[in-house]
Scaffold this motif. Sequence first.
Motif, short mmCIF file in Angstrom:
data_model
loop_
_atom_site.label_atom_id
_atom_site.label_comp_id
_atom_site.label_asym_id
_atom_site.label_seq_id
_atom_site.Cartn_x
_atom_site.Cartn_y
_atom_site.Cartn_z
N PRO A 1 0.82 -1.23 0.00
CA PRO A 1 0.00 0.00 0.00
C PRO A 1 0.85 1.27 0.00
CG PRO A 1 -0.69 -1.49 1.78
CD PRO A 1 0.54 -2.07 1.16
N ASP B 1 3.27 14.68 4.46
CA ASP B 1 4.31 14.23 5.39
C ASP B 1 4.20 12.74 5.71
OD1 ASP B 1 5.81 16.46 5.62
OD2 ASP B 1 4.89 17.18 7.47
N VAL C 1 5.13 6.41 -0.71
CA VAL C 1 6.13 6.12 0.32
C VAL C 1 7.16 5.19 -0.33
CG1 VAL C 1 6.54 5.18 2.62
CG2 VAL C 1 4.43 6.43 2.16
N CYS D 1 12.00 4.85 3.81
CA CYS D 1 12.40 3.92 4.88
C CYS D 1 13.91 3.69 4.89
CB CYS D 1 11.69 2.58 4.71
SG CYS D 1 9.91 2.69 5.00
N ARG E 1 13.71 0.79 13.64
CA ARG E 1 12.58 0.53 12.74
C ARG E 1 11.28 1.01 13.37
NH1 ARG E 1 10.72 -4.82 12.36
NH2 ARG E 1 12.89 -5.33 12.72
N CYS F 1 8.69 3.62 11.55
CA CYS F 1 7.30 3.30 11.18
C CYS F 1 6.33 4.19 11.97
CB CYS F 1 6.96 1.83 11.44
SG CYS F 1 8.15 0.62 10.84
C1 HEC Z 1 6.35 8.16 5.30
C2 HEC Z 1 5.32 7.55 6.12
C3 HEC Z 1 5.33 6.06 6.37
C4 HEC Z 1 6.37 5.31 6.89
C5 HEC Z 1 7.78 5.76 7.26
C6 HEC Z 1 5.85 3.97 7.04
N1 HEC Z 1 4.55 3.91 6.61
FE1 HEC Z 1 3.38 2.26 6.51
N2 HEC Z 1 1.87 3.33 5.67
C7 HEC Z 1 1.90 4.69 5.48
C8 HEC Z 1 0.66 5.11 4.86
C9 HEC Z 1 0.28 6.54 4.49
C10 HEC Z 1 -0.13 3.96 4.68
C11 HEC Z 1 -1.51 3.85 4.05
C12 HEC Z 1 -1.35 3.74 2.56
C13 HEC Z 1 -2.67 3.76 1.82
O1 HEC Z 1 -3.54 2.92 2.10
O2 HEC Z 1 -2.80 4.59 0.93
C14 HEC Z 1 0.68 2.84 5.20
C15 HEC Z 1 0.27 1.51 5.20
C16 HEC Z 1 0.98 0.49 5.77
C17 HEC Z 1 0.54 -0.88 5.85
C18 HEC Z 1 -0.78 -1.41 5.35
C19 HEC Z 1 -1.77 -1.30 6.49
C20 HEC Z 1 -3.06 -1.97 6.21
O3 HEC Z 1 -4.02 -1.64 6.94
O4 HEC Z 1 -3.12 -2.81 5.31
C21 HEC Z 1 1.52 -1.59 6.51
C22 HEC Z 1 1.51 -3.06 6.84
C23 HEC Z 1 2.58 -0.67 6.83
N3 HEC Z 1 2.22 0.58 6.36
C24 HEC Z 1 3.74 -1.02 7.51
C25 HEC Z 1 4.80 -0.14 7.76
C26 HEC Z 1 6.02 -0.52 8.41
C27 HEC Z 1 6.34 -1.88 8.98
C28 HEC Z 1 6.81 0.59 8.43
C29 HEC Z 1 8.21 0.75 8.99
C30 HEC Z 1 9.19 -0.19 8.47
C31 HEC Z 1 6.08 1.65 7.77
N4 HEC Z 1 4.85 1.18 7.39
C32 HEC Z 1 6.59 2.93 7.56
C33 HEC Z 1 2.94 5.56 5.78
C34 HEC Z 1 4.18 5.18 6.22
#
Ligand code: HEC
Length: 453
Positions: free
Chosen positions: A84, A117, A138, A143, A178, A182
């Motif tokens: 995503p 952001d 993203v 990351c 990490r 996140c």
């Molecule tokens: C720059 C911001 C950002 C960072 C850093 C980030 N995320 Fe996300 N993440 C998001 C956003 C925004 C979404 C929703 C995306 C969408 O649905 O459009 C998301 C969605 C997700 C989802 C899907 C959630 C679902 O309900 O299905 C997962 C799993 C996830 N992130 C894991 C992580 C993990 C693990 C890390 C760290 C290693 C991380 N993310 C770092 C912004 C971030």
Amino acid sequence: MVRTQDIGPLQDFQYRAFRRWLLATILALQTLPLWAAGAVGEVFAHKHLGPASCASSVCHGANQRAASSPILLNEFSVWQQTDPHAKSWATLGNADAKAIASKLGLGDPQQAQICLDCHVDNPPEGQRGDKFLLADGVGCEACHGGAEKWIASHTEAKRKRADNLAEGMYPTDQPVARAKLCLSCHIGTRDRMITHKIMGAGHPRLSFELDTFTWLNPHYEIDQDYVDRKGEFNGARDWAIGQGVSAVNLLDILTDESKGWTGIFPELVLFDCHACHRPMSGRQWGPRPGTGLGPGVVRLNDANLVMFRHVLGVVDPQAAADLLAGTRALHQATLVSRERTFAAANALKAKVEAQLDKVAAHEFGPETLGQVIGSLVKDAERGEFRDFGSAEQAALAAQSVVVAFETAKQLGDADAAGLRAGVDRVYAAVEKEDAYSMSRFVEALKALRAAAN
Ligand code: HEC
Ligand code: HEC
Ligand code: HEC
Ligand code: HEC
């Protein structure tokens, strides 16, 4: 005012050093505004070149995983097709996002800094390379850190992990780092706040658990060569660390005068949503020993503090008792004054931070499973999961420890099947937030404990 000619040679040298330092600091602050500290500051320390720079078919853009390389090399395709994060820019263009932004008076969400952001890789203007596009969402460097310094060198034959980290690659493999990364988007920090105002405009409630989320859409695999290069990977440890870092994050925002408070109110997003959002006819109030609060009080969302206490129960029971006392003291302080709340929150934050290294170094063996589920049930029996937020985190905890030991092949097949069915039942009890029933949740947890014995 100090003039250069008024001071001697040594002082003159010091004065010029100070001026150089001041100039460097001002320049650094101009390219990295307020969020220069922490994970976000590290990720933005070098220029971001954009995912297109990683996506060549001989680099990370293969269609299929590589047979001979320790790295899969199809990371870009996996990210683009299943993650995503690759679609989060498009999300900001959908009807839900537009409705949220319009209620907040923000105009186009794809241009609003506060949305960008978290929803895309959004380094400052000066830190963007030629191929960089916000529309990539993203991307890799959100990351892995800006690739300016390591893009050319990280594939060299004798390259060590430490060499990459020294040139600005972010240590995504290390659980504390990490978690901070996140959480900077998945809960928000002082510098990227998801406020109750944004929630009120219709943004989904954020909830996060490090281990579960690390494995939802992975473009990496832990095998022997991974362990040789980067060390052991343990899901129970990641769950544990994620809870501690989340708790610190909450306390950090709470004690920020400018972010934790608006007008006469504290920032409501830091509280248990269902302390307010529930029907008046419910007559649902009952005591929660972990807070010691009476009826009719808005409670801080302490779900991560509650879970971290279960972590410490495994690592250091005395520290767990200490954390319980500190958490209760924080809840009690919210009844007295802002000053007392800050003092209690700062003391608690120091306590949690002091435990993180010990938790990271702890060997979470298979006995952890029974210990964690056993102590969750004990909490449940004395009414600690009255609030949905903690129940949801307890369900994630149960899943995380079961999956961790199943993956490590430390459970028999029959055990694993029984435990998985138990976890499903616990999950079902927190599926509908607005219809949460504590008694159903407690029954499900007890059934899980029976399967774990
Ligand atoms: C720059 C911001 C950002 C960072 C850093 C980030 N995320 Fe996300 N993440 C998001 C956003 C925004 C979404 C929703 C995306 C969408 O649905 O459009 C998301 C969605 C997700 C989802 C899907 C959630 C679902 O309900 O299905 C997962 C799993 C996830 N992130 C894991 C992580 C993990 C693990 C890390 C760290 C290693 C991380 N993310 C770092 C912004 C971030
Ligand atoms: C603190 C970071 C943060 C901020 C600020 C933020 N979001 Fe989000 N948003 C997220 C994360 C993380 C998710 C994914 C939640 C999940 O699935 O766990 C999300 C989910 C969403 C979703 C639902 C996506 C889906 O596929 O279900 C929409 C719509 C959305 N955000 C719009 C916005 C808009 C518009 C703004 C600006 C007003 C904004 N967000 C600000 C982090 C943030
Ligand atoms: C939401 C955060 C996030 C994004 C976005 C992301 N990664 Fe990762 N990546 C991780 C995490 C977490 C790991 C696993 C921990 C580790 O080994 O560092 C990882 C691991 C890797 C690895 C190492 C695997 C190994 O065996 O050592 C490579 C290579 C990689 N990612 C490439 C990419 C590329 C290329 C992109 C963009 C197409 C990308 N990543 C996007 C979080 C992310
Ligand atoms: C101190 C009480 C309080 C807490 C805690 C609280 N809220 Fe609210 N919430 C309110 C009030 C008051 C409103 C405004 C209702 C109105 O405008 O009529 C509101 C409005 C909302 C709305 C908009 C509802 C609508 O009908 O448009 C959402 C969504 C929301 N809150 C989500 C949350 C979430 C998610 C949390 C927890 C992270 C939370 N709230 C915590 C008091 C609270």
